[in-house]
Scaffold this motif. Sequence first.
Motif, PDB file in Angstrom:
ATOM      1  N   PRO A   1       0.804  -1.222   0.000  1.00 48.19           N
ATOM      2  CA  PRO A   1       0.000   0.000   0.000  1.00 48.19           C
ATOM      3  C   PRO A   1       0.841   1.279   0.000  1.00 48.19           C
ATOM      4  CG  PRO A   1      -0.969  -1.593   1.478  1.00 48.19           C
ATOM      5  CD  PRO A   1       0.336  -2.183   1.016  1.00 48.19           C
ATOM      6  N   ASN A   2       1.952   1.261   0.714  1.00 50.10           N
ATOM      7  CA  ASN A   2       2.844   2.418   0.713  1.00 50.10           C
ATOM      8  C   ASN A   2       4.267   1.985   0.381  1.00 50.10           C
ATOM      9  OD1 ASN A   2       3.924   4.995   1.029  1.00 50.10           O
ATOM     10  ND2 ASN A   2       4.258   4.730   3.221  1.00 50.10           N
ATOM     11  N   HIS A   3       4.414   1.350  -0.780  1.00 44.89           N
ATOM     12  CA  HIS A   3       5.753   0.956  -1.238  1.00 44.89           C
ATOM     13  C   HIS A   3       5.715   0.803  -2.749  1.00 44.89           C
ATOM     14  CE1 HIS A   3       9.532  -1.788  -0.559  1.00 44.89           C
ATOM     15  NE2 HIS A   3       9.692  -0.941  -1.566  1.00 44.89           N
ATOM     16  N   LEU A   4       6.498   1.638  -3.426  1.00 46.88           N
ATOM     17  CA  LEU A   4       6.574   1.604  -4.875  1.00 46.88           C
ATOM     18  C   LEU A   4       7.974   1.161  -5.283  1.00 46.88           C
ATOM     19  CD1 LEU A   4       4.531   2.383  -7.158  1.00 46.88           C
ATOM     20  CD2 LEU A   4       5.892   4.457  -7.453  1.00 46.88           C
ATOM     21  N   SER A   5       8.041   0.106  -6.093  1.00 49.41           N
ATOM     22  CA  SER A   5       9.307  -0.370  -6.649  1.00 49.41           C
ATOM     23  C   SER A   5       9.527   0.304  -7.998  1.00 49.41           C
ATOM     24  CB  SER A   5       9.274  -1.891  -6.810  1.00 49.41           C
ATOM     25  OG  SER A   5      10.487  -2.367  -7.360  1.00 49.41           O
ATOM     26  N   ILE A   6      10.745   0.814  -8.219  1.00 52.50           N
ATOM     27  CA  ILE A   6      11.059   1.577  -9.431  1.00 52.50           C
ATOM     28  C   ILE A   6      12.246   0.929 -10.124  1.00 52.50           C
ATOM     29  CG2 ILE A   6      11.626   3.844 -10.376  1.00 52.50           C
ATOM     30  CD1 ILE A   6      10.560   5.058  -7.771  1.00 52.50           C
ATOM     31  N   SER A   7      12.058   0.457 -11.352  1.00 46.74           N
ATOM     32  CA  SER A   7      13.122  -0.250 -12.063  1.00 46.74           C
ATOM     33  C   SER A   7      13.917   0.655 -13.001  1.00 46.74           C
ATOM     34  CB  SER A   7      12.539  -1.423 -12.855  1.00 46.74           C
ATOM     35  OG  SER A   7      11.659  -0.957 -13.869  1.00 46.74           O
TER      36      SER A   7
ATOM     37  N   HIS B   1      24.382 -12.205  -9.617  1.00 51.29           N
ATOM     38  CA  HIS B   1      23.967 -12.700  -8.302  1.00 51.29           C
ATOM     39  C   HIS B   1      24.355 -11.679  -7.234  1.00 51.29           C
ATOM     40  CE1 HIS B   1      22.879 -15.846  -5.363  1.00 51.29           C
ATOM     41  NE2 HIS B   1      23.774 -15.239  -4.616  1.00 51.29           N
ATOM     42  N   SER B   2      23.664 -10.540  -7.235  1.00 50.18           N
ATOM     43  CA  SER B   2      23.870  -9.578  -6.157  1.00 50.18           C
ATOM     44  C   SER B   2      23.359 -10.206  -4.869  1.00 50.18           C
ATOM     45  CB  SER B   2      23.106  -8.279  -6.429  1.00 50.18           C
ATOM     46  OG  SER B   2      23.660  -7.617  -7.526  1.00 50.18           O
ATOM     47  N   THR B   3      24.200 -10.248  -3.840  1.00 45.40           N
ATOM     48  CA  THR B   3      23.736 -10.855  -2.597  1.00 45.40           C
ATOM     49  C   THR B   3      22.559 -10.080  -2.033  1.00 45.40           C
ATOM     50  OG1 THR B   3      25.400  -9.617  -1.363  1.00 45.40           O
ATOM     51  CG2 THR B   3      25.959 -11.857  -2.003  1.00 45.40           C
ATOM     52  N   SER B   4      22.529  -8.765  -2.279  1.00 44.75           N
ATOM     53  CA  SER B   4      21.365  -7.972  -1.910  1.00 44.75           C
ATOM     54  C   SER B   4      20.662  -7.559  -3.197  1.00 44.75           C
ATOM     55  CB  SER B   4      21.767  -6.729  -1.103  1.00 44.75           C
ATOM     56  OG  SER B   4      20.638  -5.958  -0.767  1.00 44.75           O
ATOM     57  N   GLY B   5      19.691  -8.362  -3.599  1.00 44.09           N
ATOM     58  CA  GLY B   5      19.007  -8.110  -4.867  1.00 44.09           C
ATOM     59  C   GLY B   5      17.699  -7.364  -4.721  1.00 44.09           C
ATOM     60  N   ILE B   6      17.162  -7.328  -3.481  1.00 50.08           N
ATOM     61  CA  ILE B   6      15.878  -6.651  -3.278  1.00 50.08           C
ATOM     62  C   ILE B   6      16.072  -5.135  -3.353  1.00 50.08           C
ATOM     63  CG2 ILE B   6      15.061  -8.519  -1.804  1.00 50.08           C
ATOM     64  CD1 ILE B   6      15.445  -6.682   0.603  1.00 50.08           C
ATOM     65  N   GLY B   7      14.996  -4.436  -3.561  1.00 50.79           N
ATOM     66  CA  GLY B   7      15.052  -2.985  -3.491  1.00 50.79           C
ATOM     67  C   GLY B   7      15.035  -2.550  -2.031  1.00 50.79           C
ATOM     68  N   LEU B   8      16.110  -1.947  -1.570  1.00 56.07           N
ATOM     69  CA  LEU B   8      16.187  -1.522  -0.174  1.00 56.07           C
ATOM     70  C   LEU B   8      15.240  -0.336   0.043  1.00 56.07           C
ATOM     71  CD1 LEU B   8      20.058  -1.760   0.276  1.00 56.07           C
ATOM     72  CD2 LEU B   8      18.317  -3.420   0.964  1.00 56.07           C
TER      73      LEU B   8
ATOM     74  N   LYS C   1       5.148  12.076  -2.301  1.00 59.02           N
ATOM     75  CA  LYS C   1       4.989  12.843  -1.064  1.00 59.02           C
ATOM     76  C   LYS C   1       5.920  12.348   0.036  1.00 59.02           C
ATOM     77  CE  LYS C   1       0.004  13.497  -1.913  1.00 59.02           C
ATOM     78  NZ  LYS C   1      -1.349  13.247  -1.347  1.00 59.02           N
ATOM     79  N   GLU C   2       6.118  13.218   0.999  1.00 57.10           N
ATOM     80  CA  GLU C   2       6.853  12.846   2.207  1.00 57.10           C
ATOM     81  C   GLU C   2       6.188  11.625   2.859  1.00 57.10           C
ATOM     82  OE1 GLU C   2       7.637  14.653   6.714  1.00 57.10           O
ATOM     83  OE2 GLU C   2       6.821  15.929   5.117  1.00 57.10           O
ATOM     84  N   GLY C   3       7.006  10.681   3.308  1.00 54.38           N
ATOM     85  CA  GLY C   3       6.490   9.486   3.968  1.00 54.38           C
ATOM     86  C   GLY C   3       6.227   8.322   3.041  1.00 54.38           C
ATOM     87  N   THR C   4       6.349   8.530   1.724  1.00 55.99           N
ATOM     88  CA  THR C   4       6.195   7.444   0.768  1.00 55.99           C
ATOM     89  C   THR C   4       7.451   6.568   0.790  1.00 55.99           C
ATOM     90  OG1 THR C   4       4.886   8.904  -0.640  1.00 55.99           O
ATOM     91  CG2 THR C   4       5.723   6.877  -1.640  1.00 55.99           C
ATOM     92  N   VAL C   5       7.273   5.254   0.653  1.00 59.80           N
ATOM     93  CA  VAL C   5       8.402   4.327   0.613  1.00 59.80           C
ATOM     94  C   VAL C   5       8.692   3.962  -0.843  1.00 59.80           C
ATOM     95  CG1 VAL C   5       9.270   2.057   1.288  1.00 59.80           C
ATOM     96  CG2 VAL C   5       7.891   3.401   2.894  1.00 59.80           C
ATOM     97  N   LEU C   6       9.928   4.196  -1.264  1.00 57.72           N
ATOM     98  CA  LEU C   6      10.385   3.862  -2.610  1.00 57.72           C
ATOM     99  C   LEU C   6      11.572   2.905  -2.520  1.00 57.72           C
ATOM    100  CD1 LEU C   6      10.429   7.398  -4.305  1.00 57.72           C
ATOM    101  CD2 LEU C   6       8.530   5.767  -4.220  1.00 57.72           C
ATOM    102  N   SER C   7      11.746   2.101  -3.561  1.00 54.46           N
ATOM    103  CA  SER C   7      12.927   1.236  -3.640  1.00 54.46           C
ATOM    104  C   SER C   7      13.284   1.002  -5.093  1.00 54.46           C
ATOM    105  CB  SER C   7      12.683  -0.099  -2.932  1.00 54.46           C
ATOM    106  OG  SER C   7      11.655  -0.835  -3.572  1.00 54.46           O
ATOM    107  N   VAL C   8      14.574   0.701  -5.334  1.00 54.06           N
ATOM    108  CA  VAL C   8      15.066   0.395  -6.672  1.00 54.06           C
ATOM    109  C   VAL C   8      15.711  -0.990  -6.607  1.00 54.06           C
ATOM    110  CG1 VAL C   8      16.543   1.123  -8.579  1.00 54.06           C
ATOM    111  CG2 VAL C   8      15.511   2.845  -7.072  1.00 54.06           C
ATOM    112  N   PRO C   9      15.108  -2.014  -7.221  1.00 58.05           N
ATOM    113  CA  PRO C   9      15.598  -3.388  -7.073  1.00 58.05           C
ATOM    114  C   PRO C   9      16.870  -3.655  -7.875  1.00 58.05           C
ATOM    115  CG  PRO C   9      13.717  -3.345  -8.553  1.00 58.05           C
ATOM    116  CD  PRO C   9      13.879  -1.949  -8.040  1.00 58.05           C
ATOM    117  N   SER C  10      17.949  -4.013  -7.183  1.00 58.82           N
ATOM    118  CA  SER C  10      19.217  -4.291  -7.854  1.00 58.82           C
ATOM    119  C   SER C  10      19.093  -5.446  -8.838  1.00 58.82           C
ATOM    120  CB  SER C  10      20.305  -4.611  -6.820  1.00 58.82           C
ATOM    121  OG  SER C  10      20.580  -3.497  -6.019  1.00 58.82           O
TER     122      SER C  10
END
Length: 540
Positions: A83-89, A409-416, A433-442
């Motif tokens: 609900p409050n997490h957008l993954s950006i590739s 094989h990035s050991t950390s492949g998820i979007g932090l 907006k402020e407070g939104t959670v974003l991540s970029v998946p390796s």
Amino acid sequence: MAIAQLLFPLSHLALILSLVPALLTLVHFLIWLIDPHGLRSFPGPWLARFSDLWLGRVAQQGHRSEVVHEMHKKYGTFVRIAPNHLSISDPAALQIVYAHGSGSLKSNFYDAFVSITRGLFNTRDRVAHTRKRKIISHIFSQKNVLEFEPYVKDYVRSFIHQWDRLCAGGAKGLQGDDGEGGWRGRDGRTWLDCLPWFNYLAFDIIGDLAFGSPFGMIAAAKDSAPVAKSHAQGISVYGQDSGKCETVSIPAIQILNDRGEYSASMGVLPPWLRPVVKRYIPWYSRGSDAVKNLAGLAVAAVAKRLASPAYRSDLLSKLQEGKDEDGNPMGRAELTAEALTQLIAGSDTTSNSSCAITYYVAANPNVQRKLQQELDGALQDEDDIASSFEAVKNLPYLNAVINEALRMHSTSGIGLPRLIPEGGMTIQDHFFKEGTVLSVPSYTIHRDREVWGEDAADYRPERWFERDQDTIQRVFNPFSYGPRACVGRNLAILELLIIVSSIFRRYEVVLEHPEEPLATSEGFLRKPLRCAVGIRRRST
């Protein structure tokens, strides 16, 4: 009458409990309707728009990076995974979300990784993180890391002596027991699962550096380490009394894996739900025990080290020497937490990466041949079976071999996940907006065809000489990016260069099942499950 009075309130309780799912559903629908973070227009799995349970289930199943990657292939650059997490590739988003000056903060995902006290990795407060990083970052400067090279080489030698012994036995057609990984000789090779051995090597190296003594896993060919029975006792005792810290042995590698899976799955759930699942769902309960056991391992090791504080130049001694801007050193609990952070960051990552590199080199005989030609030429005058960092650090094909495996094989492949700060953030003309959670998946940006080529899904070190260096270095993200990037990068690179060059200089390695992909499972880190190889000494 008394029975009726008793049953009446119980019936009310049953009614209330039956309404809980409906109430929770209504609350989630209202949040979606109100859309406080402005994410309703972005596509994603249906359940993920309303609830964190979609991502929680994906994380628990152990293939989050692959699933999110498939979602990006289906929905495009922006995918709503909670609900409050957008993954950006978008590779360019790395520079925006994680960069110095972005102001983004770690989300409450990292609260699930706290055990003894907050360490550098899971500290979310910016001021507290700045203080910790000031104390710790200089420890991993290139100058300091070079002081650790003798310890790394000692354990690589021990590792190679063990493999030489197995090769000798395998050449005679002998076989070992399960305590030695179940190796067996056949067709002039020794066949074994190399993953446990890389685990033993990585744990002994970081155990020595972080705690002053190894766990003895290479010598014993066994996953075992001491853990304090009582964390409070281990932290409170000091000096000569530290010897009173009572311990038992645990399978540390397995505990570390369980802890990563648990924390990564717990972290994506809403904070109010975490105590509930930990209490009532057995899988989470076992993970909670793993967190406690891993903390106990650090407590026991630090207590043992401080009981006989002979000086040596290692991570723990440098952590003890570190002071913040007010001249204050770390307290005992903080010191132990940071030592644990180094154990976690320096063991699983090194062993997983070493295993993945070995798999890809063994799977590509032409790559192995070219690598060995380069190593033979560069190391022909070196007698030591463990390569020196100085001799291999600038070998172009060796670096390409390692980097290409870290890309695949990035050991950390998820979007932090990062929490957008006051003032918001704009990516591709979308304002968040402020407070939104974003991540970029390796995992996904490491497979971007525009950056890496049409064959981005293939392992091919040569691409590192063909693609634009500025572009690929901006996208290559095995150690994260910005002020929260891995402080131990220099040590990790030194270890991988020495380990990989030493092994492939000495052994010819083939896969037992070359047709099979590398099987993995993902908690916080993406780790191989097994890598069956055949090894034999090279004739050169």
